[in-house]
Design a protein around this motif. Structure first.
Motif, PDB file in Angstrom:
ATOM      1  N   LEU A   1       0.949  -1.054  -0.560  1.00 41.20           N
ATOM      2  CA  LEU A   1      -0.087   0.145   0.493  1.00 41.20           C
ATOM      3  C   LEU A   1       0.807   1.794  -0.046  1.00 41.20           C
ATOM      4  O   LEU A   1       0.376   2.274  -0.132  1.00 41.20           O
ATOM      5  CB  LEU A   1      -0.869   0.080   0.784  1.00 41.20           C
ATOM      6  CG  LEU A   1      -2.464  -0.681   1.015  1.00 41.20           C
ATOM      7  CD1 LEU A   1      -2.679  -1.225   2.741  1.00 41.20           C
ATOM      8  CD2 LEU A   1      -2.704  -1.210   0.300  1.00 41.20           C
ATOM      9  N   GLN A   2       1.946   1.135   0.007  1.00 39.40           N
ATOM     10  CA  GLN A   2       3.231   2.381  -0.103  1.00 39.40           C
ATOM     11  C   GLN A   2       3.219   3.288  -1.496  1.00 39.40           C
ATOM     12  O   GLN A   2       3.274   2.691  -2.493  1.00 39.40           O
ATOM     13  CB  GLN A   2       4.557   1.754   0.123  1.00 39.40           C
ATOM     14  CG  GLN A   2       4.761   1.794   1.852  1.00 39.40           C
ATOM     15  CD  GLN A   2       5.991   1.007   2.080  1.00 39.40           C
ATOM     16  OE1 GLN A   2       6.595   1.050   1.446  1.00 39.40           O
ATOM     17  NE2 GLN A   2       6.361   0.114   3.056  1.00 39.40           N
ATOM     18  N   GLY A   3       3.361   4.342  -1.504  1.00 43.87           N
ATOM     19  CA  GLY A   3       2.669   5.508  -2.434  1.00 43.87           C
ATOM     20  C   GLY A   3       1.645   5.573  -2.693  1.00 43.87           C
ATOM     21  O   GLY A   3       1.083   6.740  -4.029  1.00 43.87           O
ATOM     22  N   GLY A   4       0.815   5.234  -2.371  1.00 44.03           N
ATOM     23  CA  GLY A   4      -0.653   5.771  -2.924  1.00 44.03           C
ATOM     24  C   GLY A   4      -1.439   6.542  -1.892  1.00 44.03           C
ATOM     25  O   GLY A   4      -2.550   6.802  -2.115  1.00 44.03           O
ATOM     26  N   GLY A   5      -0.457   7.540  -1.035  1.00 48.35           N
ATOM     27  CA  GLY A   5      -1.227   8.701  -0.028  1.00 48.35           C
ATOM     28  C   GLY A   5      -1.458   7.735   1.411  1.00 48.35           C
ATOM     29  O   GLY A   5      -2.357   9.087   2.251  1.00 48.35           O
ATOM     30  N   LEU A   6      -1.278   7.003   1.937  1.00 53.99           N
ATOM     31  CA  LEU A   6      -1.948   6.130   2.970  1.00 53.99           C
ATOM     32  C   LEU A   6      -1.060   7.236   4.005  1.00 53.99           C
ATOM     33  O   LEU A   6      -1.074   7.593   5.303  1.00 53.99           O
ATOM     34  CB  LEU A   6      -1.690   4.840   3.006  1.00 53.99           C
ATOM     35  CG  LEU A   6      -2.199   4.609   4.130  1.00 53.99           C
ATOM     36  CD1 LEU A   6      -4.026   5.111   4.663  1.00 53.99           C
ATOM     37  CD2 LEU A   6      -2.116   2.279   4.001  1.00 53.99           C
ATOM     38  N   GLY A   7       0.708   7.697   3.683  1.00 53.57           N
ATOM     39  CA  GLY A   7       1.233   7.923   4.796  1.00 53.57           C
ATOM     40  C   GLY A   7       1.500   9.267   5.431  1.00 53.57           C
ATOM     41  O   GLY A   7       1.055   9.329   6.176  1.00 53.57           O
ATOM     42  N   LYS A   8       0.487   9.886   3.699  1.00 59.59           N
ATOM     43  CA  LYS A   8       0.480  11.050   4.420  1.00 59.59           C
ATOM     44  C   LYS A   8      -0.795  11.549   4.803  1.00 59.59           C
ATOM     45  O   LYS A   8      -0.795  12.456   5.554  1.00 59.59           O
ATOM     46  CB  LYS A   8      -0.061  12.223   3.009  1.00 59.59           C
ATOM     47  CG  LYS A   8       1.472  12.186   2.028  1.00 59.59           C
ATOM     48  CD  LYS A   8       0.193  13.046   0.791  1.00 59.59           C
ATOM     49  CE  LYS A   8       1.166  12.561  -0.298  1.00 59.59           C
ATOM     50  NZ  LYS A   8       0.928  13.068  -1.399  1.00 59.59           N
ATOM     51  N   VAL A   9      -1.842  10.307   5.055  1.00 64.29           N
ATOM     52  CA  VAL A   9      -3.074  10.626   5.512  1.00 64.29           C
ATOM     53  C   VAL A   9      -2.688   9.972   7.536  1.00 64.29           C
ATOM     54  O   VAL A   9      -2.878  11.287   8.213  1.00 64.29           O
ATOM     55  CB  VAL A   9      -3.971   9.677   5.579  1.00 64.29           C
ATOM     56  CG1 VAL A   9      -5.030   9.803   5.719  1.00 64.29           C
ATOM     57  CG2 VAL A   9      -4.801  10.205   3.842  1.00 64.29           C
ATOM     58  N   ILE A  10      -2.140   8.724   7.042  1.00 62.94           N
ATOM     59  CA  ILE A  10      -1.332   9.209   8.771  1.00 62.94           C
ATOM     60  C   ILE A  10      -0.605   9.707   9.721  1.00 62.94           C
ATOM     61  O   ILE A  10      -1.303  10.161  10.976  1.00 62.94           O
ATOM     62  CB  ILE A  10      -0.792   7.604   8.808  1.00 62.94           C
ATOM     63  CG1 ILE A  10      -1.778   6.019   8.597  1.00 62.94           C
ATOM     64  CG2 ILE A  10      -0.471   7.096  10.365  1.00 62.94           C
ATOM     65  CD1 ILE A  10      -0.820   4.941   7.443  1.00 62.94           C
ATOM     66  N   ILE A  11       0.164  10.192   9.208  1.00 60.78           N
ATOM     67  CA  ILE A  11       1.511  11.596  10.043  1.00 60.78           C
ATOM     68  C   ILE A  11      -0.066  12.948  10.324  1.00 60.78           C
ATOM     69  O   ILE A  11       0.385  13.133  11.118  1.00 60.78           O
ATOM     70  CB  ILE A  11       2.689  11.187   9.125  1.00 60.78           C
ATOM     71  CG1 ILE A  11       3.881  12.105   9.786  1.00 60.78           C
ATOM     72  CG2 ILE A  11       2.027  12.464   7.461  1.00 60.78           C
ATOM     73  CD1 ILE A  11       4.770  12.317   9.585  1.00 60.78           C
ATOM     74  N   ALA A  12      -0.202  12.705   8.825  1.00 62.36           N
ATOM     75  CA  ALA A  12      -1.229  14.067   9.901  1.00 62.36           C
ATOM     76  C   ALA A  12      -2.571  14.050  10.963  1.00 62.36           C
ATOM     77  O   ALA A  12      -2.405  14.932  12.089  1.00 62.36           O
ATOM     78  CB  ALA A  12      -1.686  14.673   8.547  1.00 62.36           C
ATOM     79  N   GLU A  13      -2.589  12.517  11.064  1.00 64.60           N
ATOM     80  CA  GLU A  13      -3.576  12.162  11.808  1.00 64.60           C
ATOM     81  C   GLU A  13      -3.192  11.767  13.217  1.00 64.60           C
ATOM     82  O   GLU A  13      -3.001  12.795  14.217  1.00 64.60           O
ATOM     83  CB  GLU A  13      -4.308  10.980  11.807  1.00 64.60           C
ATOM     84  CG  GLU A  13      -5.196  10.558  12.678  1.00 64.60           C
ATOM     85  CD  GLU A  13      -6.252  11.290  13.042  1.00 64.60           C
ATOM     86  OE1 GLU A  13      -7.298  10.778  13.903  1.00 64.60           O
ATOM     87  OE2 GLU A  13      -6.290  12.179  12.406  1.00 64.60           O
ATOM     88  N   ALA A  14      -1.627  11.766  13.316  1.00 69.66           N
ATOM     89  CA  ALA A  14      -1.026  11.255  14.312  1.00 69.66           C
ATOM     90  C   ALA A  14      -0.212  13.019  14.846  1.00 69.66           C
ATOM     91  O   ALA A  14      -0.209  12.787  16.479  1.00 69.66           O
ATOM     92  CB  ALA A  14       0.451  10.687  13.902  1.00 69.66           C
ATOM     93  N   GLU A  15       0.193  13.654  14.227  1.00 66.43           N
ATOM     94  CA  GLU A  15       0.389  15.084  14.138  1.00 66.43           C
ATOM     95  C   GLU A  15      -0.707  16.130  14.923  1.00 66.43           C
ATOM     96  O   GLU A  15      -0.805  16.064  15.959  1.00 66.43           O
ATOM     97  CB  GLU A  15       0.776  16.281  12.744  1.00 66.43           C
ATOM     98  CG  GLU A  15       1.893  15.388  12.596  1.00 66.43           C
ATOM     99  CD  GLU A  15       2.427  16.136  11.006  1.00 66.43           C
ATOM    100  OE1 GLU A  15       2.902  15.818  10.613  1.00 66.43           O
ATOM    101  OE2 GLU A  15       0.960  17.068  10.881  1.00 66.43           O
TER     102      GLU A  15
END
Length: 179
Positions: free
Chosen positions: A99-113
Protein backbone atom coordinates in the motif's frame (compact mmCIF):
# COMPACT_ATOMS: atom_id res chain seq x y z
CA UNK A 1 -5.34 10.97 -3.71
CA UNK A 2 -8.56 11.47 -1.81
CA UNK A 3 -9.20 7.75 -1.53
CA UNK A 4 -6.38 6.98 0.92
CA UNK A 5 -8.44 7.95 3.97
CA UNK A 6 -11.56 6.08 2.90
CA UNK A 7 -12.54 3.38 5.34
CA UNK A 8 -9.51 3.84 7.63
CA UNK A 9 -9.95 3.36 11.35
CA UNK A 10 -7.42 4.44 13.98
CA UNK A 11 -7.29 2.78 17.37
CA UNK A 12 -4.87 2.19 20.21
CA UNK A 13 -3.11 -1.15 19.99
CA UNK A 14 -3.63 -3.74 22.72
CA UNK A 15 -1.62 -6.75 23.87
CA UNK A 16 -3.62 -8.90 21.44
CA UNK A 17 -2.25 -6.89 18.49
CA UNK A 18 1.45 -7.49 19.20
CA UNK A 19 2.02 -10.37 16.78
CA UNK A 20 0.21 -8.66 13.89
CA UNK A 21 2.20 -5.47 14.50
CA UNK A 22 5.55 -7.28 14.52
CA UNK A 23 4.64 -8.91 11.18
CA UNK A 24 3.62 -5.53 9.71
CA UNK A 25 6.74 -3.70 10.89
CA UNK A 26 9.09 -6.45 9.73
CA UNK A 27 7.35 -6.62 6.32
CA UNK A 28 7.75 -2.87 5.81
CA UNK A 29 11.47 -2.70 6.63
CA UNK A 30 13.20 -6.07 6.34
CA UNK A 31 13.79 -8.81 3.82
CA UNK A 32 12.40 -9.31 0.33
CA UNK A 33 8.80 -8.48 1.27
CA UNK A 34 9.91 -4.94 2.16
CA UNK A 35 11.37 -4.38 -1.32
CA UNK A 36 7.81 -4.15 -2.69
CA UNK A 37 7.55 -0.79 -0.92
CA UNK A 38 9.97 2.13 -0.99
CA UNK A 39 10.69 2.41 2.76
CA UNK A 40 12.73 -0.81 2.91
CA UNK A 41 15.91 -0.90 4.97
CA UNK A 42 16.90 -4.28 3.51
CA UNK A 43 20.01 -2.82 1.84
CA UNK A 44 21.38 -1.28 5.04
CA UNK A 45 20.13 -3.57 7.80
CA UNK A 46 19.62 -7.30 8.17
CA UNK A 47 18.02 -9.12 11.10
CA UNK A 48 14.97 -7.79 12.91
CA UNK A 49 13.47 -4.32 13.10
CA UNK A 50 11.54 -4.98 16.29
CA UNK A 51 10.31 -7.83 18.43
CA UNK A 52 7.21 -8.63 20.51
CA UNK A 53 8.87 -7.26 23.67
CA UNK A 54 9.66 -3.94 21.99
CA UNK A 55 6.13 -3.53 20.66
CA UNK A 56 4.58 -4.49 24.01
CA UNK A 57 6.80 -1.97 25.80
CA UNK A 58 5.35 0.84 23.66
CA UNK A 59 1.77 -0.39 24.20
CA UNK A 60 2.27 -0.54 27.98
CA UNK A 61 4.14 2.77 28.38
CA UNK A 62 1.96 5.38 30.10
CA UNK A 63 3.39 8.19 27.92
CA UNK A 64 3.02 6.35 24.61
CA UNK A 65 0.27 5.40 22.22
CA UNK A 66 0.76 2.79 19.53
CA UNK A 67 -1.83 3.56 16.89
CA UNK A 68 -3.15 0.78 14.68
CA UNK A 69 -4.53 1.77 11.31
CA UNK A 70 -7.02 -0.67 9.84
CA UNK A 71 -8.85 -0.88 6.55
CA UNK A 72 -11.69 -3.37 6.17
CA UNK A 73 -10.55 -5.11 9.34
CA UNK A 74 -6.95 -5.62 8.17
CA UNK A 75 -3.97 -3.91 9.80
CA UNK A 76 -2.44 -1.66 7.13
CA UNK A 77 -0.20 0.64 9.17
CA UNK A 78 0.92 1.67 12.64
CA UNK A 79 2.81 4.44 14.38
CA UNK A 80 3.98 5.33 17.86
CA UNK A 81 3.25 8.65 19.53
CA UNK A 82 5.12 9.46 22.73
CA UNK A 83 4.40 12.46 24.93
CA UNK A 84 7.65 14.24 25.84
CA UNK A 85 6.67 17.50 27.52
CA UNK A 86 6.12 20.25 24.96
CA UNK A 87 6.71 17.91 22.03
CA UNK A 88 5.67 14.48 20.84
CA UNK A 89 7.93 11.81 19.39
CA UNK A 90 6.76 9.97 16.25
CA UNK A 91 8.19 6.50 15.70
CA UNK A 92 7.59 2.87 14.77
CA UNK A 93 5.89 4.08 11.58
CA UNK A 94 5.10 1.24 9.20
CA UNK A 95 2.82 1.03 6.18
CA UNK A 96 2.11 -2.29 4.48
CA UNK A 97 4.53 -2.50 1.51
CA UNK A 98 1.75 -3.25 -0.99
CA UNK A 99 0.00 0.00 0.00
CA UNK A 100 3.03 2.31 -0.01
CA UNK A 101 3.07 5.15 -2.50
CA UNK A 102 -0.70 5.57 -2.50
CA UNK A 103 -1.01 8.49 -0.11
CA UNK A 104 -1.71 6.45 3.02
CA UNK A 105 1.41 7.64 4.86
CA UNK A 106 0.46 11.31 4.38
CA UNK A 107 -2.97 10.71 5.88
CA UNK A 108 -1.56 8.81 8.88
CA UNK A 109 1.16 11.31 9.75
CA UNK A 110 -1.36 14.19 9.52
CA UNK A 111 -3.70 12.34 11.88
CA UNK A 112 -0.82 11.59 14.28
CA UNK A 113 0.12 15.29 14.33
CA UNK A 114 -3.49 16.27 15.00
CA UNK A 115 -3.72 13.76 17.87
CA UNK A 116 -0.46 14.98 19.44
CA UNK A 117 -1.68 18.57 19.30
CA UNK A 118 -5.15 17.83 20.62
CA UNK A 119 -4.33 15.16 23.22
CA UNK A 120 -1.17 16.65 24.68
CA UNK A 121 -0.95 20.23 23.39
CA UNK A 122 2.33 19.28 21.69
CA UNK A 123 3.88 22.22 19.84
CA UNK A 124 6.40 20.13 17.88
CA UNK A 125 6.70 16.63 16.49
CA UNK A 126 10.15 15.01 16.69
CA UNK A 127 11.40 11.90 14.94
CA UNK A 128 14.70 10.24 14.15
CA UNK A 129 15.56 8.86 10.73
CA UNK A 130 18.65 6.93 9.64
CA UNK A 131 20.69 9.73 8.07
CA UNK A 132 21.58 7.85 4.87
CA UNK A 133 17.87 7.49 3.98
CA UNK A 134 17.77 10.53 1.68
CA UNK A 135 14.53 9.48 -0.04
CA UNK A 136 12.73 9.04 3.27
CA UNK A 137 14.07 12.31 4.72
CA UNK A 138 12.94 14.13 1.55
CA UNK A 139 9.45 12.66 2.00
CA UNK A 140 9.29 14.01 5.56
CA UNK A 141 10.62 17.39 4.40
CA UNK A 142 7.69 17.59 1.97
CA UNK A 143 5.41 17.10 5.00
CA UNK A 144 7.00 20.10 6.76
CA UNK A 145 9.76 18.41 8.78
CA UNK A 146 13.20 19.98 8.87
CA UNK A 147 16.61 18.43 9.33
CA UNK A 148 18.38 19.58 12.48
CA UNK A 149 21.82 18.07 11.88
CA UNK A 150 21.58 16.64 15.42
CA UNK A 151 22.81 13.05 15.25
CA UNK A 152 22.65 10.13 17.64
CA UNK A 153 24.67 6.95 17.16
CA UNK A 154 23.16 3.79 15.72
CA UNK A 155 23.14 1.02 18.37
CA UNK A 156 25.81 -1.15 16.73
CA UNK A 157 26.08 -4.48 18.51
CA UNK A 158 22.46 -4.50 19.71
CA UNK A 159 20.79 -6.94 17.35
CA UNK A 160 17.32 -6.03 18.62
CA UNK A 161 17.59 -3.13 16.14
CA UNK A 162 18.99 -5.17 13.29
CA UNK A 163 22.36 -6.20 11.92
CA UNK A 164 23.95 -3.24 10.10
CA UNK A 165 25.30 -3.90 6.60
CA UNK A 166 27.36 -0.68 6.61
CA UNK A 167 29.40 1.21 9.20
CA UNK A 168 28.13 4.79 8.70
CA UNK A 169 24.62 4.55 10.15
CA UNK A 170 23.32 7.12 12.60
CA UNK A 171 20.03 8.81 13.37
CA UNK A 172 19.19 12.43 12.53
CA UNK A 173 16.56 14.36 14.45
CA UNK A 174 13.79 15.84 12.29
CA UNK A 175 11.40 18.43 13.76
CA UNK A 176 8.09 19.97 12.69
CA UNK A 177 6.23 22.86 14.33
CA UNK A 178 2.64 21.87 15.06
CA UNK A 179 1.37 25.30 16.15
Amino acid sequence: MGSAATGLTFRDATDADVDALVVLIESAYRGDSSRVGWTTEADILDGQRTDPEGVLRVIKSPDSRLLMVESDGAVVACCQLEHRGDHAYFGMFAVSPALQGGGLGKVIIAEAERMARESWGAREMHMTVISVRDDLIAWYERRGYRRTGRMTPFPYGDERFGIPLRDDLRFELLVKELA
